[in-house]
Design a protein around this motif. Sequence first.
Motif, PDB file in Angstrom:
ATOM      1  N   LYS A  17      19.288 104.210  29.289  1.00  0.00           N
ATOM      2  CA  LYS A  17      18.864 102.811  29.330  1.00  0.00           C
ATOM      3  C   LYS A  17      17.390 102.678  29.709  1.00  0.00           C
ATOM      4  O   LYS A  17      16.701 101.746  29.263  1.00  0.00           O
ATOM      5  CB  LYS A  17      19.733 102.056  30.337  1.00  0.00           C
ATOM      6  CG  LYS A  17      19.670 100.548  30.216  1.00  0.00           C
ATOM      7  CD  LYS A  17      20.719  99.897  31.101  1.00  0.00           C
ATOM      8  CE  LYS A  17      20.758  98.395  30.868  1.00  0.00           C
ATOM      9  NZ  LYS A  17      21.821  97.748  31.682  1.00  0.00           N
ATOM     10  N   ASP A  18      16.911 103.612  30.508  1.00  0.00           N
ATOM     11  CA  ASP A  18      15.504 103.576  30.932  1.00  0.00           C
ATOM     12  C   ASP A  18      14.556 104.127  29.874  1.00  0.00           C
ATOM     13  O   ASP A  18      13.330 104.037  30.036  1.00  0.00           O
ATOM     14  CB  ASP A  18      15.321 104.388  32.220  1.00  0.00           C
ATOM     15  CG  ASP A  18      15.993 103.720  33.421  1.00  0.00           C
ATOM     16  OD1 ASP A  18      16.172 102.498  33.376  1.00  0.00           O
ATOM     17  OD2 ASP A  18      16.333 104.438  34.382  1.00  0.00           O
ATOM     18  N   ASN A  19      15.111 104.697  28.808  1.00  0.00           N
ATOM     19  CA  ASN A  19      14.268 105.370  27.813  1.00  0.00           C
ATOM     20  C   ASN A  19      14.362 104.791  26.409  1.00  0.00           C
ATOM     21  O   ASN A  19      13.712 105.296  25.490  1.00  0.00           O
ATOM     22  CB  ASN A  19      14.620 106.865  27.766  1.00  0.00           C
ATOM     23  CG  ASN A  19      14.144 107.612  28.996  1.00  0.00           C
ATOM     24  OD1 ASN A  19      12.993 108.024  29.069  1.00  0.00           O
ATOM     25  ND2 ASN A  19      15.029 107.768  29.971  1.00  0.00           N
ATOM     26  N   VAL A  20      15.175 103.753  26.226  1.00  0.00           N
ATOM     27  CA  VAL A  20      15.260 103.091  24.923  1.00  0.00           C
ATOM     28  C   VAL A  20      15.147 101.593  25.145  1.00  0.00           C
ATOM     29  O   VAL A  20      15.303 101.110  26.268  1.00  0.00           O
ATOM     30  CB  VAL A  20      16.580 103.429  24.187  1.00  0.00           C
ATOM     31  CG1 VAL A  20      16.717 104.916  23.950  1.00  0.00           C
ATOM     32  CG2 VAL A  20      17.788 102.891  24.933  1.00  0.00           C
ATOM     33  N   SER A  21      14.906 100.845  24.074  1.00  0.00           N
ATOM     34  CA  SER A  21      14.821  99.390  24.199  1.00  0.00           C
ATOM     35  C   SER A  21      16.204  98.821  24.501  1.00  0.00           C
ATOM     36  O   SER A  21      17.235  99.436  24.199  1.00  0.00           O
ATOM     37  CB  SER A  21      14.285  98.777  22.908  1.00  0.00           C
ATOM     38  OG  SER A  21      15.233  98.902  21.864  1.00  0.00           O
ATOM     39  N   LEU A  22      16.216  97.619  25.070  1.00  0.00           N
ATOM     40  CA  LEU A  22      17.486  96.983  25.427  1.00  0.00           C
ATOM     41  C   LEU A  22      18.343  96.744  24.188  1.00  0.00           C
ATOM     42  O   LEU A  22      19.565  96.962  24.205  1.00  0.00           O
ATOM     43  CB  LEU A  22      17.211  95.647  26.145  1.00  0.00           C
ATOM     44  CG  LEU A  22      18.446  94.865  26.599  1.00  0.00           C
ATOM     45  CD1 LEU A  22      19.290  95.691  27.572  1.00  0.00           C
ATOM     46  CD2 LEU A  22      18.033  93.543  27.231  1.00  0.00           C
ATOM     47  N   GLN A  23      17.686  96.307  23.087  1.00  0.00           N
ATOM     48  CA  GLN A  23      18.439  96.051  21.858  1.00  0.00           C
ATOM     49  C   GLN A  23      19.056  97.332  21.314  1.00  0.00           C
ATOM     50  O   GLN A  23      20.214  97.358  20.891  1.00  0.00           O
ATOM     51  CB  GLN A  23      17.520  95.424  20.798  1.00  0.00           C
ATOM     52  CG  GLN A  23      18.228  95.052  19.496  1.00  0.00           C
ATOM     53  CD  GLN A  23      19.298  94.003  19.712  1.00  0.00           C
ATOM     54  OE1 GLN A  23      19.074  92.999  20.363  1.00  0.00           O
ATOM     55  NE2 GLN A  23      20.486  94.235  19.170  1.00  0.00           N
ATOM     56  N   SER A  24      18.309  98.422  21.347  1.00  0.00           N
ATOM     57  CA  SER A  24      18.832  99.706  20.868  1.00  0.00           C
ATOM     58  C   SER A  24      19.984 100.174  21.747  1.00  0.00           C
ATOM     59  O   SER A  24      20.991 100.700  21.253  1.00  0.00           O
ATOM     60  CB  SER A  24      17.722 100.762  20.863  1.00  0.00           C
ATOM     61  OG  SER A  24      16.711 100.413  19.960  1.00  0.00           O
ATOM     62  N   TYR A  25      19.835  99.965  23.046  1.00  0.00           N
ATOM     63  CA  TYR A  25      20.890 100.372  23.974  1.00  0.00           C
ATOM     64  C   TYR A  25      22.191  99.620  23.678  1.00  0.00           C
ATOM     65  O   TYR A  25      23.263 100.219  23.605  1.00  0.00           O
ATOM     66  CB  TYR A  25      20.440 100.109  25.410  1.00  0.00           C
ATOM     67  CG  TYR A  25      21.493 100.415  26.448  1.00  0.00           C
ATOM     68  CD1 TYR A  25      21.739 101.719  26.860  1.00  0.00           C
ATOM     69  CD2 TYR A  25      22.262  99.386  26.999  1.00  0.00           C
ATOM     70  CE1 TYR A  25      22.719 101.999  27.800  1.00  0.00           C
ATOM     71  CE2 TYR A  25      23.243  99.658  27.942  1.00  0.00           C
ATOM     72  CZ  TYR A  25      23.467 100.971  28.337  1.00  0.00           C
ATOM     73  OH  TYR A  25      24.449 101.240  29.250  1.00  0.00           O
ATOM     74  N   LYS A  26      22.071  98.303  23.505  1.00  0.00           N
ATOM     75  CA  LYS A  26      23.270  97.500  23.244  1.00  0.00           C
ATOM     76  C   LYS A  26      23.903  97.848  21.905  1.00  0.00           C
ATOM     77  O   LYS A  26      25.126  97.855  21.761  1.00  0.00           O
ATOM     78  CB  LYS A  26      22.909  96.007  23.274  1.00  0.00           C
ATOM     79  CG  LYS A  26      22.615  95.483  24.672  1.00  0.00           C
ATOM     80  CD  LYS A  26      22.317  93.988  24.631  1.00  0.00           C
ATOM     81  CE  LYS A  26      22.121  93.444  26.041  1.00  0.00           C
ATOM     82  NZ  LYS A  26      21.835  91.983  26.030  1.00  0.00           N
TER      83      LYS A  26
END
Length: 477
Positions: A17-26
Amino acid sequence: MKKDFTTIWENSLQIIKDNVSLQSYKTWFEPITPIKLKDKVLTIQVPSQFFYEWLEEHYVNILKKTIKKELGPEGRLEYSIVMENNQSNTKPYTVKIPATNRQATKNNPVTMPIDLNKDKSIRNPFIIPGLKKINVDSQLNPNYSFKNFVEGDCNRLARSAGFAVAKNPGGTAFNPLLIYGGVGLGKTHLAHAIGIDVKNRFPNKTVLYVSSEKFTHQFIDAVRNNEHNDFIHFYQMIDVLIIDDVQFFAGKAKTQDVFFHIFNHLHQSGKQIILTADKAPVEIIGMEQRLLSRFKWGLAADLQAPELETRIAILEMKMYNEGLELPKDVVEYIAYSITTNVRELEGALISILAQASLNKKAITIDLARQMVDKFVKNTAREVSIDYIQKVVCDYFDMGIDTLKSKTRKREVVQARQIAMYFSKQMTKSSLATIGMHCGGKDHATVLHACKTVNNLMDTDKRFRGYIEDLKKKISLQ
């Protein structure tokens, strides 16, 4: 204390989560479910084969590093892939694939095809599952009609082609019709206008407008929810498909791939495809060649910045539709000041009206100047030669035609020279372009005019006053 597979995956997600965008994470990590941990091999379940391939292509490095951090140097990851199945009464099943054995997966595909011709309800990504083709909402804006689209030299080809398509969708050589141009020039308006006209002429045809961003998000959702084939089948049913801002497909390989197949099906079935983009096909970077070649099958028509007459006509139509009245000099000032963007042109008009209404001020040229100053403050815009000529002509009370004429009357020659002087000082136009705007003069005439004005400013106090007054009137900063 020994960690279970759930804790290990939760810890891994915190790192990811700290290494990708929030949208990509979701989109790509929240749907994953940890299943088991055995011999330092963590098994995670992903929704589909496509989902697995996307992770391997885009996030394999961070996954490997995270798993090794949690499980040690010998830690490994395996995927359990939920397979698509065309038997509705059969539960989804899984197949395990080692994260390091991607080639084996390509040789032995694990997805099973779904029969697109099977008689079943297709999920409509715009509304709810189970709705038939006739229920598709076109997503068209009724305000964007041909009636409200002002025609000029800047858009005549695109509008004519659009009108031809509306009269015979799928039956002209303009398939696909690609409308391209800069921001705020009317691409979306024209695309909607074509769709509206088709709906009026052919009520039984299914017309759909969708932005490329929405199309992409729907595709991602379809993949995540195991509805990839429903997504394709839905779009293959459309009679007139309008995709706005197609350049945003650039760099999205999977989205381009699915659109390629939808495009082929529609085109081969004689259905109409309408696309908009911010640039010509050859200038779109990151788009597959097979798609670009198909964009060129029909007609690519560009929209250019509107010329002065068209800008005035756009403002007058906006006023007519809204039941408004503005002084002619204010309308001309706006049209002269904002030269490249129809959206900004209309926005400036609305801002002036709002300011006058809220503050109970009369609509004057001074109010217009104040509002236009604020409206374009962040654009670092230069004034136009047309506007400079208008200010000079108004100041000396002469017509623009007179300024551009071949007369050698002293007062006309002087006004013409002043217009050339300010055009050179305040625009980036070449000497040849300035001369062309001033009655077809050559660059040497423009240079001579600038020298004459400079000399008179040094020797004639009254003339210097003219220049100072005009500079204040012309300046928009």
